[in-house]
Every structure is written in C-alpha cells, then in structure tokens.
Design a protein around this motif. Structure first.
Motif, PDB file in Angstrom:
ATOM      1  N   GLY A  84       3.647 -21.135 -13.541  1.00 29.13           N
ATOM      2  CA  GLY A  84       2.214 -20.917 -13.349  1.00 29.13           C
ATOM      3  C   GLY A  84       1.338 -21.848 -14.163  1.00 29.13           C
ATOM      4  O   GLY A  84       1.733 -22.373 -15.212  1.00 29.13           O
ATOM      5  N   ALA A  85       0.109 -22.015 -13.660  1.00 25.91           N
ATOM      6  CA  ALA A  85      -0.837 -22.958 -14.259  1.00 25.91           C
ATOM      7  C   ALA A  85      -1.276 -22.537 -15.653  1.00 25.91           C
ATOM      8  O   ALA A  85      -1.492 -23.382 -16.525  1.00 25.91           O
ATOM      9  CB  ALA A  85      -2.053 -23.123 -13.356  1.00 25.91           C
ATOM     10  N   ASP A  86      -1.429 -21.232 -15.889  1.00 20.05           N
ATOM     11  CA  ASP A  86      -1.895 -20.789 -17.205  1.00 20.05           C
ATOM     12  C   ASP A  86      -0.926 -21.237 -18.295  1.00 20.05           C
ATOM     13  O   ASP A  86      -1.346 -21.755 -19.334  1.00 20.05           O
ATOM     14  CB  ASP A  86      -2.064 -19.264 -17.234  1.00 20.05           C
ATOM     15  CG  ASP A  86      -2.551 -18.785 -18.591  1.00 20.05           C
ATOM     16  OD1 ASP A  86      -3.689 -19.150 -18.973  1.00 20.05           O
ATOM     17  OD2 ASP A  86      -1.796 -18.071 -19.277  1.00 20.05           O
ATOM     18  N   PHE A  87       0.365 -21.071 -18.070  1.00 10.40           N
ATOM     19  CA  PHE A  87       1.363 -21.502 -19.056  1.00 10.40           C
ATOM     20  C   PHE A  87       1.285 -23.020 -19.248  1.00 10.40           C
ATOM     21  O   PHE A  87       1.261 -23.513 -20.379  1.00 10.40           O
ATOM     22  CB  PHE A  87       2.768 -21.093 -18.613  1.00 10.40           C
ATOM     23  CG  PHE A  87       3.852 -21.524 -19.570  1.00 10.40           C
ATOM     24  CD1 PHE A  87       4.173 -20.751 -20.661  1.00 10.40           C
ATOM     25  CD2 PHE A  87       4.542 -22.717 -19.359  1.00 10.40           C
ATOM     26  CE1 PHE A  87       5.175 -21.159 -21.558  1.00 10.40           C
ATOM     27  CE2 PHE A  87       5.540 -23.124 -20.235  1.00 10.40           C
ATOM     28  CZ  PHE A  87       5.847 -22.338 -21.344  1.00 10.40           C
ATOM     29  N   LEU A  88       1.241 -23.765 -18.156  1.00  9.78           N
ATOM     30  CA  LEU A  88       1.232 -25.223 -18.243  1.00  9.78           C
ATOM     31  C   LEU A  88      -0.028 -25.750 -18.926  1.00  9.78           C
ATOM     32  O   LEU A  88       0.009 -26.815 -19.559  1.00  9.78           O
ATOM     33  CB  LEU A  88       1.361 -25.836 -16.849  1.00  9.78           C
ATOM     34  CG  LEU A  88       2.698 -25.554 -16.148  1.00  9.78           C
ATOM     35  CD1 LEU A  88       2.648 -26.065 -14.708  1.00  9.78           C
ATOM     36  CD2 LEU A  88       3.862 -26.168 -16.899  1.00  9.78           C
ATOM     37  N   ASP A  89      -1.135 -25.019 -18.819  1.00  8.24           N
ATOM     38  CA  ASP A  89      -2.376 -25.434 -19.473  1.00  8.24           C
ATOM     39  C   ASP A  89      -2.359 -25.158 -20.973  1.00  8.24           C
ATOM     40  O   ASP A  89      -3.116 -25.767 -21.724  1.00  8.24           O
ATOM     41  CB  ASP A  89      -3.573 -24.711 -18.866  1.00  8.24           C
ATOM     42  CG  ASP A  89      -3.884 -25.179 -17.452  1.00  8.24           C
ATOM     43  OD1 ASP A  89      -3.301 -26.180 -17.000  1.00  8.24           O
ATOM     44  OD2 ASP A  89      -4.716 -24.523 -16.786  1.00  8.24           O
ATOM     45  N   ARG A  90      -1.479 -24.241 -21.412  1.00  2.01           N
ATOM     46  CA  ARG A  90      -1.522 -23.800 -22.809  1.00  2.01           C
ATOM     47  C   ARG A  90      -0.241 -24.051 -23.588  1.00  2.01           C
ATOM     48  O   ARG A  90      -0.152 -23.745 -24.756  1.00  2.01           O
ATOM     49  CB  ARG A  90      -1.888 -22.315 -22.866  1.00  2.01           C
ATOM     50  CG  ARG A  90      -3.255 -22.050 -22.227  1.00  2.01           C
ATOM     51  CD  ARG A  90      -3.820 -20.683 -22.532  1.00  2.01           C
ATOM     52  NE  ARG A  90      -3.011 -19.580 -22.088  1.00  2.01           N
ATOM     53  CZ  ARG A  90      -2.642 -18.558 -22.864  1.00  2.01           C
ATOM     54  NH1 ARG A  90      -2.989 -18.521 -24.129  1.00  2.01           N
ATOM     55  NH2 ARG A  90      -1.930 -17.577 -22.377  1.00  2.01           N
TER      56      ARG A  90
END
Length: 197
Positions: A84-90
């Motif tokens: 997911g994008a949230d993990f990859l962003d953080r």
C-alpha cells in the motif's frame, strides 16, 4: 562524487568501531566508487522533514544520512507488492555501501533506513544475516522465537538468515543503520502468518 558521501563514509568508519558492528562485518577500507542518478521516494521527504528523530548518541550520523538523502537511490523493494501507498510514503531506505550504493562492496551491504511514527513494517525475512543499529528515534523490534524489544539510539538487534522479523514505531519515528552479510543478493520476502507461529 559529492563530498557529502565521503563525509558519510568517513563517519561510518567511526560507527563501525562499535563492538557489535565490528564483530558483525568490516567496512571495506577502499571501496570502489559508483556514479549513479538519484532516485527519489516520498519517504525521503518524510525523513528530511521529521523533527522526531532525536538522538544524543549519533547526531552527526543522523544529519549526514539526511544530507545524503537527495543524492541517494532510494530502494523500490516493496513497490510491486500489496503493502500500500501509505507504507511506501512513510518507510524507505537507501544503500550506502554494497551492490547498489555509491560505495561498491561485494562482502556486505549497509543501508540507511527510515520509518515514520505509527508505522508497522510487517513480518519478513531474507537470506542475508542482518544487524540493525538504531541511530535516532525508537522502535519495537520483533524476532521470531524471542520477546519483542524496544530499541533506542545505540542499541542493536541481530536477525539470523531467513529468521522472520518485524518492526513497529509508535509515537516516535526511527532511523537505523542496517548491515547485511552472507547471502546479500536476495531481496526481502514477506513472511506468511503460519511461518510465525
């Protein structure tokens, strides 16, 4: 080569004098230099803006890792997974020494790793043996077969080859220096729940 990389490597030599690190692997004395184009990641922006990366132990190391961030090739390890994008962003990392870093070495890999506050890095494993050294912030580290531990700057955790492990941050982010030895070419893989039990 940008002088910031040289400063980071010189500082890493001091960090590798810590007994846990020097026993785990040696930093190559004169690594070859690789030129490459940087690769950005949203996690790089998050790290650079994060005011919670507190450390009394490694302030210069932390600052050098941040200063080299715009020059680095941030890894795409989990881009093609369902994380997911949230993990990859953080969450993100870049290699300093090894197969893909600015300093080439075939016997070990050294990464700068960042995870923002309130993030879970799910259970995973890899053939390489691994040592995490917390540079700034705090995180809880779980290793299959052992009780979870919350680590602070200057503390480390060792992962055996293919030993499942995970990491969770709560109210603080974490920055770590991560070293691999042994089978260093295979990427991490997610660990299925039945492999944890």
């Amino acid at each position: 080569m940008d002088p910031r990389w040289r400063k980071l490597l010189d500082h890493m030599r001091h960090v590798h004098a810590i007994p846990e690190l020097s026993k785990f692997c040696e930093l190559p004395p004169n690594p070859s230099i690789r030129q490459f184009n940087p690769r950005h990641a949203k996690a790089a922006d998050a790290m650079c803006a994060d005011t919670g990366l507190a450390t009394d132990t490694f302030p210069e190391f932390r600052d050098l890792i941040v200063s080299c961030s715009p020059l680095a090739r941030w890894r795409k390890t989990y881009r093609d997974t369902a994380i997911g994008a949230d993990f990859l962003d953080r969450f993100g990392c870049y290699e300093i020494v090894g197969a893909d870093g600015p300093f080439v070495c075939g016997c070990m890999r050294g990464f700068a790793v960042y995870a923002s506050a309130g993030l879970h890095y799910p259970w995973h494993h890899h053939p390489a043996e691994e040592l995490y050294l917390v540079v700034a912030g705090t995180a809880e580290f779980a290793v299959k077969g052992k009780p979870s531990r919350t680590l602070r700057p200057g503390e480390s955790v060792f992962h055996e080859s293919n030993q499942p492990h995970s990491m969770t941050t709560f109210d603080k982010p974490v920055m770590a220096y991560v070293m691999w030895r042994g089978e260093i070419d295979a990427p991490p893989a997610w660990t299925y729940p039945e492999e944890i039990a």
